[in-house]
Design an enzyme around this catalytic site. Sequence first.
Site, PDB file in Angstrom:
ATOM      1  N   LYS A  57    -120.258 -27.993  66.552  1.00  0.00           N
ATOM      2  CA  LYS A  57    -120.608 -28.334  65.171  1.00  0.00           C
ATOM      3  C   LYS A  57    -120.719 -29.822  64.990  1.00  0.00           C
ATOM      4  O   LYS A  57    -121.497 -30.311  64.208  1.00  0.00           O
ATOM      5  CB  LYS A  57    -119.469 -27.922  64.229  1.00  0.00           C
ATOM      6  CG  LYS A  57    -119.341 -26.498  63.969  1.00  0.00           C
ATOM      7  CD  LYS A  57    -118.490 -26.368  62.713  1.00  0.00           C
ATOM      8  CE  LYS A  57    -117.668 -25.115  62.779  1.00  0.00           C
ATOM      9  NZ  LYS A  57    -116.467 -25.314  63.618  1.00  0.00           N
ATOM     10  N   LYS A 101    -112.879 -37.070  70.371  1.00  0.00           N
ATOM     11  CA  LYS A 101    -113.277 -37.272  68.971  1.00  0.00           C
ATOM     12  C   LYS A 101    -112.964 -38.681  68.486  1.00  0.00           C
ATOM     13  O   LYS A 101    -113.677 -39.204  67.630  1.00  0.00           O
ATOM     14  CB  LYS A 101    -112.606 -36.240  68.059  1.00  0.00           C
ATOM     15  CG  LYS A 101    -113.171 -34.837  68.250  1.00  0.00           C
ATOM     16  CD  LYS A 101    -112.870 -33.939  67.063  1.00  0.00           C
ATOM     17  CE  LYS A 101    -113.568 -32.585  67.243  1.00  0.00           C
ATOM     18  NZ  LYS A 101    -113.271 -31.626  66.174  1.00  0.00           N
ATOM     19  N   LYS A 108    -120.562 -29.119  75.549  1.00  0.00           N
ATOM     20  CA  LYS A 108    -120.444 -27.824  74.874  1.00  0.00           C
ATOM     21  C   LYS A 108    -121.229 -27.840  73.563  1.00  0.00           C
ATOM     22  O   LYS A 108    -121.407 -28.889  72.948  1.00  0.00           O
ATOM     23  CB  LYS A 108    -118.974 -27.447  74.663  1.00  0.00           C
ATOM     24  CG  LYS A 108    -118.337 -28.015  73.430  1.00  0.00           C
ATOM     25  CD  LYS A 108    -117.032 -27.315  73.075  1.00  0.00           C
ATOM     26  CE  LYS A 108    -116.562 -27.877  71.731  1.00  0.00           C
ATOM     27  NZ  LYS A 108    -116.183 -26.901  70.747  1.00  0.00           N
TER      28      LYS A 108
END
Length: 332
Positions: free
Chosen positions: A200, A114, A197
């Site tokens: 969101k 991230k 994956k």
Amino acid sequence: TFTPRVFSGIQPSGNLHLGNYLGALKRFVDWQANDVETIYCMVDLHAITVWQDPADLRKSTRELCAGFLASGLDPEKSILINQSQVPEHAQLAWIFNCVARMGWMQRMTQFKDKAGKNAQNASLGLLAYPSLMAADILVYHATHVPVGEDQKQHLELTRDIAAKFNHDYGVDFFPMTEPVIEGAATRVMSFRDGSKKMSKSDPSDASRINMTDDADTIAKKIRKAKTDPEGLPSEAEGLEDRPEARNLVNIYAALNEQTVDQVLADVGGKQFSEFKPMLADLAVSKLAPISTEMARLMQNQDEIDKILSRGSERAREITAPILRKTYDIVGM
Ligand code: ADP
Ligand code: NA
């Protein structure tokens, strides 16, 4: 020994998707049927570790709660809360920030993913995320945490924090929480790229099945999902180097509450041109009623707000004494 208690959470950081449903929500509903206390949380404090527009965050939190309810969570049977309304989560997280080590946080793969290349510019909260997650769990003395596979490393860190706290203060106060990673779809992959994956946090992935999608959209996304030219094998080993094919079979198995081998016993030998419509029908039958119910619940936001504030009152009956005892142990 600790009384069994289940806790888990989902971030209100955008669209709830099929991965969240199969890896987490559906499992939450399964646990609710057992004779244990279940606590499920919209983790808004986690969501703001990356920028969230305030109006969007408020809407996403209610929509996530609608998704919990529409999937079958019952506020009479489970405690449903919004994290920021139960202040003991953040209070315990500070104690854990002082127990956990910098190096532990820097090793987390989710942080590296991230934060990207410019990690110096990531929020301090993004680095400390697993410490808040440990507090979310341990402020209830939760013993079991149903999650998707991507959360395994964070759950290990939760145990490390509990163990170091217990060791440093010479107590046996926090339990060694067990991750519960179950079902055929613990890691749902993107329909566009079988190596990533479904998430969101990837706004550019239009292939993602969102829990708010209607029947036609669900069916269309499944028809367009990437596959390979081969047909379906009759045993799970035949899917080993075929991530896209395996993903679709895993999803079918999880939606139909079967194992992958059971599914392949039925569909082995078929082509994807035949299997995809079967999967689309199954997905629509399971998911479309949830999206319809979410839309209905979103018409009555006062009801959602009431459920969450009632949930936080019940939660604080558990968290306040545990935090008080923690402070006592620490010398506060
Ligand atoms: P996201 O990763 O989509 O932002 P969260 O971090 O809020 O979602 O994760 C909420 C729960 O959903 C966690 O238990 C996580 O492991 C699970 N989860 C998220 N993505 C997937 C996926 N693609 N497959 C299975 N479970 C998933
Ligand atoms: Na995640």
